[in-house]
Design a protein around this motif. Sequence first.
Motif, PDB file in Angstrom:
ATOM      1  N   LEU A 144       0.820  -1.202   0.000  1.00  0.00           N
ATOM      2  CA  LEU A 144       0.000   0.000   0.000  1.00  0.00           C
ATOM      3  C   LEU A 144       0.861   1.264   0.000  1.00  0.00           C
ATOM      4  CD1 LEU A 144      -2.841  -0.994   2.507  1.00  0.00           C
ATOM      5  CD2 LEU A 144      -3.024  -0.762   0.027  1.00  0.00           C
ATOM      6  N   LEU A 145       1.953   1.244   0.758  1.00  0.00           N
ATOM      7  CA  LEU A 145       2.850   2.400   0.785  1.00  0.00           C
ATOM      8  C   LEU A 145       3.517   2.602  -0.573  1.00  0.00           C
ATOM      9  CD1 LEU A 145       4.516   2.024   4.303  1.00  0.00           C
ATOM     10  CD2 LEU A 145       2.812   3.709   3.584  1.00  0.00           C
ATOM     11  N   GLU A 146       3.883   1.508  -1.235  1.00  0.00           N
ATOM     12  CA  GLU A 146       4.445   1.634  -2.578  1.00  0.00           C
ATOM     13  C   GLU A 146       3.418   2.219  -3.545  1.00  0.00           C
ATOM     14  OE1 GLU A 146       5.832  -2.210  -3.685  1.00  0.00           O
ATOM     15  OE2 GLU A 146       7.578  -2.160  -2.349  1.00  0.00           O
ATOM     16  N   GLY A 147       2.152   1.812  -3.394  1.00  0.00           N
ATOM     17  CA  GLY A 147       1.107   2.366  -4.241  1.00  0.00           C
ATOM     18  C   GLY A 147       0.886   3.849  -3.971  1.00  0.00           C
ATOM     19  N   ILE A 148       0.921   4.235  -2.693  1.00  0.00           N
ATOM     20  CA  ILE A 148       0.768   5.650  -2.345  1.00  0.00           C
ATOM     21  C   ILE A 148       1.930   6.460  -2.928  1.00  0.00           C
ATOM     22  CG2 ILE A 148       0.765   7.296  -0.437  1.00  0.00           C
ATOM     23  CD1 ILE A 148      -0.702   5.199   1.220  1.00  0.00           C
ATOM     24  N   TRP A 149       3.140   5.926  -2.839  1.00  0.00           N
ATOM     25  CA  TRP A 149       4.307   6.631  -3.380  1.00  0.00           C
ATOM     26  C   TRP A 149       4.198   6.780  -4.898  1.00  0.00           C
ATOM     27  CZ3 TRP A 149       7.563  10.151  -2.993  1.00  0.00           C
ATOM     28  CH2 TRP A 149       8.741  10.182  -3.700  1.00  0.00           C
ATOM     29  N   THR A 150       3.689   5.764  -5.571  1.00  0.00           N
ATOM     30  CA  THR A 150       3.482   5.875  -7.021  1.00  0.00           C
ATOM     31  C   THR A 150       2.453   6.947  -7.343  1.00  0.00           C
ATOM     32  OG1 THR A 150       4.020   3.520  -7.314  1.00  0.00           O
ATOM     33  CG2 THR A 150       2.836   4.615  -9.111  1.00  0.00           C
ATOM     34  N   THR A 151       1.376   7.009  -6.570  1.00  0.00           N
ATOM     35  CA  THR A 151       0.362   8.049  -6.770  1.00  0.00           C
ATOM     36  C   THR A 151       0.945   9.434  -6.524  1.00  0.00           C
ATOM     37  OG1 THR A 151      -1.478   6.579  -6.212  1.00  0.00           O
ATOM     38  CG2 THR A 151      -1.844   8.932  -5.930  1.00  0.00           C
ATOM     39  N   ASN A 208       1.448   0.306 -10.812  1.00  0.00           N
ATOM     40  CA  ASN A 208       0.700  -0.130  -9.627  1.00  0.00           C
ATOM     41  C   ASN A 208       0.587   1.039  -8.655  1.00  0.00           C
ATOM     42  OD1 ASN A 208       0.390  -2.792 -10.571  1.00  0.00           O
ATOM     43  ND2 ASN A 208       2.373  -3.377  -9.740  1.00  0.00           N
ATOM     44  N   ASP A 209      -0.362   1.921  -8.922  1.00  0.00           N
ATOM     45  CA  ASP A 209      -0.564   3.047  -8.032  1.00  0.00           C
ATOM     46  C   ASP A 209      -1.445   2.625  -6.863  1.00  0.00           C
ATOM     47  OD1 ASP A 209      -2.984   2.799  -9.338  1.00  0.00           O
ATOM     48  OD2 ASP A 209      -3.378   4.954  -9.323  1.00  0.00           O
TER      49      ASP A 209
END
Length: 268
Positions: free
Chosen positions: A21-28, A185-186
């Motif tokens: 989830l943190l990786e997705g938040i960082w992508t966003t 993968n956002d």
Amino acid sequence: MDFFEDWPQYFQVVGNWSERLLEGIWTTVQLTLLGGAAALVVSLVLGLAAGSLSIWLRLPARVLIEFFRGISLLVLLFWLMFVLPLFWMHYDVPLPAPQEHTFALGVAALGINYGAYAAEAVRASLTTVPKAQWEATTALSMSWPHKMRRIIFPQAWALMLPSLTNLWVHLLKGSAIVYLVPGVNDFTAELNNLRRPTDIWFSHAFIGLVVYFILALVLTLFMQMLEARAKHRLGRGPSLREILSPKPKTAPYEASASPKQPAAGGAS
């Protein structure tokens, strides 16, 4: 309601999925920041051209603004992803395949689409600068880059920031569409993955709602700080230090507006 009964164990799943989830938040966040930077560049170029006195600059800029404002972000994204490579292959253009740079395509689509919207804010802000300011730069024989950098644009910048804030928040929410592109993968993509071991109410209507709200709030506060700084530099408001100071502020007019006390020993 019944679907709240399983939420305690859903929070345990979130703990196990926290890294994803943190990786997705960082992508966003990256999509929002880079897309916003690209949109700012596009808006400045098209906005300045649309406000130009030359029809050779104004007409093409108006066509591009109306075209990219009128098409869907999703259609533009798919066009860059699947249609543009056909032209490259047909004309043997020596450029990398878009399928290998899907993240860059997402940034480009966000920048072009929202940059076209922001261009109108730039053009309108430039026209809002008082006519006397333009005439003064002409009387001083200032060059176009000089008068834009020192006189016109600082005033227009303070005027366009509220509109740019709204558009940047919209860009943050619009970045969720990019998850449809393979390889990106956002946060929305990770929410869809989280939905499988939990449910859609928990993943989207709770986790997604809260996180997107926090991101939008942080972005709005940052832009409001930029607006306050821009207005203070023009002498139209308090500085950031004064705004953030916990000490109470006394308005300049309070001292002059308060009634004067009669002098001691004066006549009654």
